[in-house]
Design a protein around this motif. Structure first.
Motif, PDB file in Angstrom:
ATOM      1  N   VAL A 129       0.835  -1.195   0.000  1.00  0.00           N
ATOM      2  CA  VAL A 129       0.000   0.000   0.000  1.00  0.00           C
ATOM      3  C   VAL A 129       0.874   1.251   0.000  1.00  0.00           C
ATOM      4  CG1 VAL A 129      -1.802   1.275   1.234  1.00  0.00           C
ATOM      5  CG2 VAL A 129      -1.796  -1.232   1.286  1.00  0.00           C
ATOM      6  N   GLU A 130       0.535   2.202  -0.859  1.00  0.00           N
ATOM      7  CA  GLU A 130       1.165   3.518  -0.833  1.00  0.00           C
ATOM      8  C   GLU A 130       0.059   4.560  -0.939  1.00  0.00           C
ATOM      9  OE1 GLU A 130       4.845   4.576  -3.154  1.00  0.00           O
ATOM     10  OE2 GLU A 130       3.491   6.097  -4.013  1.00  0.00           O
ATOM     11  N   TYR A 131       0.178   5.648  -0.187  1.00  0.00           N
ATOM     12  CA  TYR A 131      -0.861   6.668  -0.209  1.00  0.00           C
ATOM     13  C   TYR A 131      -0.271   8.040   0.098  1.00  0.00           C
ATOM     14  CZ  TYR A 131      -0.714   6.113   4.905  1.00  0.00           C
ATOM     15  OH  TYR A 131      -0.302   6.043   6.214  1.00  0.00           O
ATOM     16  N   TYR A 132      -0.933   9.059  -0.409  1.00  0.00           N
ATOM     17  CA  TYR A 132      -0.644  10.444  -0.029  1.00  0.00           C
ATOM     18  C   TYR A 132      -1.817  10.917   0.809  1.00  0.00           C
ATOM     19  CZ  TYR A 132       0.115  15.480  -0.191  1.00  0.00           C
ATOM     20  OH  TYR A 132       0.300  16.796   0.160  1.00  0.00           O
ATOM     21  N   GLY A 133      -1.592  11.099   2.083  1.00  0.00           N
ATOM     22  CA  GLY A 133      -2.652  11.481   3.002  1.00  0.00           C
ATOM     23  C   GLY A 133      -2.078  11.601   4.395  1.00  0.00           C
ATOM     24  N   TYR A 134      -2.936  11.550   5.407  1.00  0.00           N
ATOM     25  CA  TYR A 134      -2.484  11.649   6.789  1.00  0.00           C
ATOM     26  C   TYR A 134      -2.023  10.278   7.280  1.00  0.00           C
ATOM     27  CZ  TYR A 134      -3.948  16.481   7.451  1.00  0.00           C
ATOM     28  OH  TYR A 134      -4.064  17.847   7.369  1.00  0.00           O
ATOM     29  N   TYR A 140      -8.498  10.050  11.144  1.00  0.00           N
ATOM     30  CA  TYR A 140      -9.902  10.289  10.804  1.00  0.00           C
ATOM     31  C   TYR A 140     -10.134  11.792  10.753  1.00  0.00           C
ATOM     32  CZ  TYR A 140     -10.548   5.347  11.874  1.00  0.00           C
ATOM     33  OH  TYR A 140     -10.453   3.985  11.873  1.00  0.00           O
ATOM     34  N   CYS A 141     -11.308  12.203  10.247  1.00  0.00           N
ATOM     35  CA  CYS A 141     -11.585  13.632  10.136  1.00  0.00           C
ATOM     36  C   CYS A 141     -11.533  14.318  11.499  1.00  0.00           C
ATOM     37  CB  CYS A 141     -12.926  13.866   9.449  1.00  0.00           C
ATOM     38  SG  CYS A 141     -14.354  13.198  10.322  1.00  0.00           S
ATOM     39  N   ASP A 142     -11.856  13.595  12.581  1.00  0.00           N
ATOM     40  CA  ASP A 142     -11.847  14.173  13.922  1.00  0.00           C
ATOM     41  C   ASP A 142     -10.718  13.621  14.788  1.00  0.00           C
ATOM     42  OD1 ASP A 142     -12.853  11.632  14.102  1.00  0.00           O
ATOM     43  OD2 ASP A 142     -14.471  12.120  15.488  1.00  0.00           O
ATOM     44  N   LYS A 143      -9.753  12.917  14.165  1.00  0.00           N
ATOM     45  CA  LYS A 143      -8.646  12.350  14.936  1.00  0.00           C
ATOM     46  C   LYS A 143      -7.439  12.165  14.027  1.00  0.00           C
ATOM     47  CE  LYS A 143      -7.872   8.030  16.314  1.00  0.00           C
ATOM     48  NZ  LYS A 143      -7.975   6.700  16.966  1.00  0.00           N
ATOM     49  N   HIS A 144      -6.671  13.244  13.846  1.00  0.00           N
ATOM     50  CA  HIS A 144      -5.481  13.112  12.996  1.00  0.00           C
ATOM     51  C   HIS A 144      -4.336  14.021  13.440  1.00  0.00           C
ATOM     52  CE1 HIS A 144      -8.000  16.259  11.061  1.00  0.00           C
ATOM     53  NE2 HIS A 144      -6.842  16.834  10.798  1.00  0.00           N
ATOM     54  N   ASN A 169     -10.958   0.472  12.434  1.00  0.00           N
ATOM     55  CA  ASN A 169      -9.572   0.864  12.703  1.00  0.00           C
ATOM     56  C   ASN A 169      -8.821   1.032  11.388  1.00  0.00           C
ATOM     57  OD1 ASN A 169      -7.510  -1.590  12.185  1.00  0.00           O
ATOM     58  ND2 ASN A 169      -9.493  -2.416  12.826  1.00  0.00           N
ATOM     59  N   GLY A 170      -7.646   1.667  11.496  1.00  0.00           N
ATOM     60  CA  GLY A 170      -6.708   1.696  10.383  1.00  0.00           C
ATOM     61  C   GLY A 170      -7.037   2.641   9.252  1.00  0.00           C
ATOM     62  N   SER A 171      -7.959   3.576   9.463  1.00  0.00           N
ATOM     63  CA  SER A 171      -8.284   4.529   8.407  1.00  0.00           C
ATOM     64  C   SER A 171      -7.134   5.509   8.190  1.00  0.00           C
ATOM     65  CB  SER A 171      -9.558   5.307   8.775  1.00  0.00           C
ATOM     66  OG  SER A 171      -9.755   6.399   7.893  1.00  0.00           O
ATOM     67  N   HIS A 172      -7.076   6.055   6.969  1.00  0.00           N
ATOM     68  CA  HIS A 172      -6.172   7.163   6.678  1.00  0.00           C
ATOM     69  C   HIS A 172      -6.974   8.240   5.953  1.00  0.00           C
ATOM     70  CE1 HIS A 172      -2.494   5.464   8.225  1.00  0.00           C
ATOM     71  NE2 HIS A 172      -2.950   4.297   7.792  1.00  0.00           N
ATOM     72  N   TYR A 173      -6.933   9.438   6.531  1.00  0.00           N
ATOM     73  CA  TYR A 173      -7.802  10.559   6.178  1.00  0.00           C
ATOM     74  C   TYR A 173      -7.091  11.523   5.215  1.00  0.00           C
ATOM     75  CZ  TYR A 173      -9.673  15.290   7.104  1.00  0.00           C
ATOM     76  OH  TYR A 173     -10.137  16.564   6.988  1.00  0.00           O
TER      77      TYR A 173
END
Length: 222
Positions: A129-134, A140-144, A169-173
């Motif tokens: 997995v590769e991503y550009y994000g938080y 999350y929108c309320d936890k980053h 769990n494990g989201s990336h915002y």
């Protein structure tokens, strides 16, 4: 292969590699967190945990270099009024790229949705997995605040947060792009701003199990 009964793709194959092990799904449910213990009952009373997609009509427009598929559909649980009315437009280009535009109207008389998105079951070997994000921590929108915006790479299983009580769990915002793949094939997803998670665990498994040691992984990358 497009399924006119659900308004999403049933099969996707690129360069002789299968990308979808199960039909693509519209997804409104997530495994409730500890903080969701009160709203969880309201979600289940609305049928969000057993929602079914129903497509009403589909139009197909064939161009010189692309095919556009437009479907009107709804999402609801059996015996409960629909909570989402959706118009989706998929444009499949000759090079394999797919554009997606979704216009969704929610029944605001019902409690807010746990989430809204697309769920895909990819081959288990697609675990890079590769991503550009938080990242690199779950965000999350309320936890980053503990994360920062950047390009991150990880193995799928490294993205799982092993809470004692299984839950979302494990989201990336705040992501702009995401790739999930192996040494041969990768699925590339981009958008203005979206969240994702990649896991071996189905949300249904995270919902029904009470302890982390009880979790059974799926045969896919979810």
């Amino acid at each position: 292969v497009y399924d006119k009964a659900t308004g999403a793709f049933r099969e996707m194959v690129f360069d002789q590699s299968t990308l979808l092990c199960q039909p693509m799904q519209y997804n409104v449910w997530r495994a409730p967190t500890d903080n969701d213990r009160e709203v969880r009952v309201k979600w289940q009373n609305c049928g969000y945990d057993r929602a079914v997609t129903r497509a009403y009509d589909t139009e197909i427009f064939v161009g010189s270099e692309e095919v556009t598929i437009c479907t009107h559909l709804s999402i609801a649980a059996d015996a409960i009024r629909k909570f989402l009315d959706i118009d989706v437009q998929w444009t499949v280009h000759g090079n394999g790229e797919i554009d997606c535009a979704i216009q969704a109207v929610r029944d605001t008389g019902m409690v807010f949705l746990p989430r809204f998105g697309i769920r895909m079951m990819l081959p288990a070997k697609m675990d890079e997995v590769e991503y550009y994000g938080y990242g690199p921590f779950e965000s999350y929108c309320d936890k980053h605040r503990a994360s920062w915006l950047g390009v991150f790479g990880a193995k799928r299983d490294e993205l799982h947060e092993d809470y004692l009580k299984p839950q979302e769990n494990g989201s990336h915002y705040g992501c702009k792009y995401l790739t999930v793949g192996d040494e041969r094939t990768a699925l590339f997803i981009s958008g203005d701003s979206f969240s994702f998670n990649a896991s071996r665990y189905m949300q249904e498994e995270l919902t029904r199990k009470m302890h982390n040691y009880e979790l059974q992984p799926s045969p896919w990358t979810v």
